[in-house]
Design a protein around this motif. Structure first.
Motif, short mmCIF file in Angstrom:
data_model
loop_
_atom_site.label_atom_id
_atom_site.label_comp_id
_atom_site.label_asym_id
_atom_site.label_seq_id
_atom_site.Cartn_x
_atom_site.Cartn_y
_atom_site.Cartn_z
N PRO A 80 0.83 -1.21 0.00
CA PRO A 80 0.00 0.00 0.00
C PRO A 80 0.86 1.25 0.00
O PRO A 80 2.07 1.21 0.28
N VAL A 81 0.24 2.39 -0.29
CA VAL A 81 0.93 3.67 -0.21
C VAL A 81 1.19 4.04 1.25
O VAL A 81 2.28 4.50 1.60
N LEU A 82 0.21 3.83 2.12
CA LEU A 82 0.40 4.06 3.54
C LEU A 82 1.31 2.98 4.13
O LEU A 82 1.41 1.88 3.56
N PRO A 83 1.97 3.26 5.26
CA PRO A 83 2.72 2.19 5.94
C PRO A 83 1.79 1.00 6.17
O PRO A 83 0.64 1.17 6.60
N TYR A 84 2.27 -0.21 5.91
CA TYR A 84 1.36 -1.34 6.01
C TYR A 84 0.90 -1.59 7.44
O TYR A 84 -0.13 -2.21 7.67
N PHE A 104 -8.79 -10.86 -0.31
CA PHE A 104 -9.13 -9.54 0.21
C PHE A 104 -10.31 -9.63 1.18
O PHE A 104 -10.24 -9.14 2.31
N TYR A 105 -11.38 -10.28 0.76
CA TYR A 105 -12.57 -10.35 1.60
C TYR A 105 -12.38 -11.31 2.77
O TYR A 105 -12.93 -11.09 3.85
N ALA A 106 -11.57 -12.36 2.57
CA ALA A 106 -11.30 -13.28 3.67
C ALA A 106 -10.53 -12.60 4.80
O ALA A 106 -10.58 -13.04 5.95
N GLY A 107 -9.81 -11.52 4.46
CA GLY A 107 -9.07 -10.78 5.48
C GLY A 107 -9.92 -9.82 6.29
O GLY A 107 -9.37 -9.06 7.10
N ASN A 108 -11.25 -9.84 6.07
CA ASN A 108 -12.16 -8.95 6.79
C ASN A 108 -11.68 -7.50 6.75
O ASN A 108 -11.33 -6.90 7.78
N PRO A 109 -11.64 -6.93 5.55
CA PRO A 109 -11.09 -5.57 5.41
C PRO A 109 -11.86 -4.54 6.21
O PRO A 109 -13.10 -4.58 6.29
N ASP A 110 -11.12 -3.65 6.83
CA ASP A 110 -11.70 -2.52 7.53
C ASP A 110 -11.86 -1.40 6.49
O ASP A 110 -10.86 -0.89 5.97
N TYR A 111 -13.10 -1.03 6.20
CA TYR A 111 -13.33 -0.07 5.12
C TYR A 111 -12.91 1.35 5.50
O TYR A 111 -12.72 2.19 4.62
N ARG A 112 -12.71 1.61 6.79
CA ARG A 112 -12.10 2.89 7.18
C ARG A 112 -10.63 2.91 6.77
O ARG A 112 -10.13 3.94 6.31
N GLU A 113 -9.96 1.77 6.90
CA GLU A 113 -8.57 1.67 6.42
C GLU A 113 -8.53 1.80 4.90
O GLU A 113 -7.64 2.47 4.35
N LEU A 114 -9.47 1.16 4.23
CA LEU A 114 -9.50 1.24 2.78
C LEU A 114 -9.71 2.67 2.31
O LEU A 114 -9.06 3.13 1.37
N GLU A 115 -10.59 3.38 2.98
CA GLU A 115 -10.83 4.79 2.62
C GLU A 115 -9.56 5.61 2.80
O GLU A 115 -9.20 6.42 1.94
N ARG A 116 -8.85 5.40 3.90
CA ARG A 116 -7.61 6.14 4.13
C ARG A 116 -6.56 5.80 3.08
O ARG A 116 -5.85 6.68 2.58
N GLU A 117 -6.47 4.53 2.73
CA GLU A 117 -5.50 4.10 1.72
C GLU A 117 -5.85 4.67 0.35
O GLU A 117 -4.98 5.19 -0.37
N PHE A 118 -7.11 4.58 -0.04
CA PHE A 118 -7.53 5.12 -1.33
C PHE A 118 -7.28 6.63 -1.39
O PHE A 118 -6.84 7.16 -2.41
N ARG A 119 -7.56 7.33 -0.30
CA ARG A 119 -7.33 8.77 -0.28
C ARG A 119 -5.82 9.06 -0.41
O ARG A 119 -5.42 9.99 -1.14
N ALA A 120 -5.01 8.27 0.25
CA ALA A 120 -3.56 8.45 0.17
C ALA A 120 -3.05 8.18 -1.24
O ALA A 120 -2.12 8.86 -1.71
N GLN A 121 -3.64 7.21 -1.92
CA GLN A 121 -3.24 6.95 -3.31
C GLN A 121 -3.54 8.15 -4.20
O GLN A 121 -2.71 8.56 -5.01
N ALA A 122 -4.74 8.71 -4.06
CA ALA A 122 -5.09 9.88 -4.86
C ALA A 122 -4.17 11.05 -4.52
O ALA A 122 -3.70 11.77 -5.42
N GLU A 123 -3.89 11.25 -3.24
CA GLU A 123 -3.02 12.35 -2.83
C GLU A 123 -1.61 12.20 -3.38
O GLU A 123 -0.96 13.19 -3.74
N LEU A 124 -1.12 10.96 -3.46
CA LEU A 124 0.22 10.74 -4.01
C LEU A 124 0.25 11.09 -5.49
O LEU A 124 1.21 11.72 -5.97
#
Length: 266
Positions: A80-84, A104-124
């Protein structure tokens, strides 16, 4: 005031810019020599910085944030762009992005983490000089039982003030990704010849013929395409740069749009 004749309008979108040098070259050439109108950059991919340098040098290109939570290639892992450590539900025990939607889904993703990661990708991408023209997601679209993916990407698009691809009033054209390489141009020509008036999105994955294009191998066996994924993507590149395809577009009066063009209509 005169009535305008119904028109055929197509957004021609390429995904996975930044995935390899070969993908960057293919997309650049399709912008310059073919009918491509948009391309999405994967900020997590190893060649994303080169993709952004190309985009900064060509501000007329419409480039999107191809938001990515998967790295699907065998032996070619992405982080990920953010520290893992900041997005533990999105990575495996080694800090790499998951390889398949099932993982991905088996890892029970936290969608708050996903939002932060996606935002960080756009910002980069913005930090690297990209004026983001739209947003979409890599590989996780169409997972109807997990609408959070769409909700997160729509939120990021709204924050940026850009369209979310596939949610901007366009309808999907037939894809040629799974068509046999030697039949892609004929199939695409037939699709274009039979389009009725409307606004469409045409989705593509592009590579030039290069050594790294022929070693890409999906983790998911079902996606390990006969002849290799590189062969298919090279054939799509040839299709979008084909003079025959350009001639059909011109003869039928098809209007090639980008998401920036859609934005000016609002």
């Amino acid at each position: 005031m005169t009535n305008r004749e119904p028109s055929i309008r197509i957004i021609v979108r390429a995904d996975d810019m930044g995935m390899t040098h070969a993908s960057n070259v293919a997309i650049a050439r399709c912008f310059e020599e073919g009918i491509l109108t948009c391309a999405g950059i994967q900020a997590v991919a190893p060649w994303a910085e080169e993709a952004c340098a190309l985009g900064s040098a060509h501000p007329d290109w419409c480039l999107g944030a191809h938001l990515c939570a998967l790295g699907e290639w065998q032996g070619y892992r992405w982080r990920p762009v953010l520290p893992y450590s900041a997005v533990p539900s999105l990575v495996d025990e080694h800090g790499f992005l998951r390889r398949t939607p099932e993982e991905f889904y088996a890892g029970n993703p936290d969608y708050r983490e996903l939002e932060r990661e996606f935002r960080a990708q756009a910002e980069l991408l913005i930090k690297w000089g990209i004026d983001i023209g739209y947003v979409d997601t890599h590989y996780l679209d169409g997972m109807e039982h997990h609408p959070q993916i769409t909700e997160v990407s729509l939120k990021i698009a709204a924050e940026l003030g850009v369209p979310r691809s596939g949610h901007a009033g366009e309808q999907w054209m037939g894809m040629i990704y799974g068509t046999e390489p030697d039949q892609k141009e004929d199939t695409y020509a037939e699709i274009l010849e039979n389009l009725a008036p409307g606004t469409y999105i045409s989705l593509h994955h592009l590579l030039i013929d290069a050594p790294d294009s022929h070693v890409l191998l999906h983790t998911e066996v079902a996606n390990q395409m006969p002849g290799g994924v590189g062969t298919h993507r090279i054939a799509e590149f040839a299709t979008l740069t084909s003079p025959r395809i350009r001639a059909i577009v011109e003869r039928r009066g098809i209007e090639l749009l980008s998401y920036r063009d859609l934005g000016t209509e609002r």
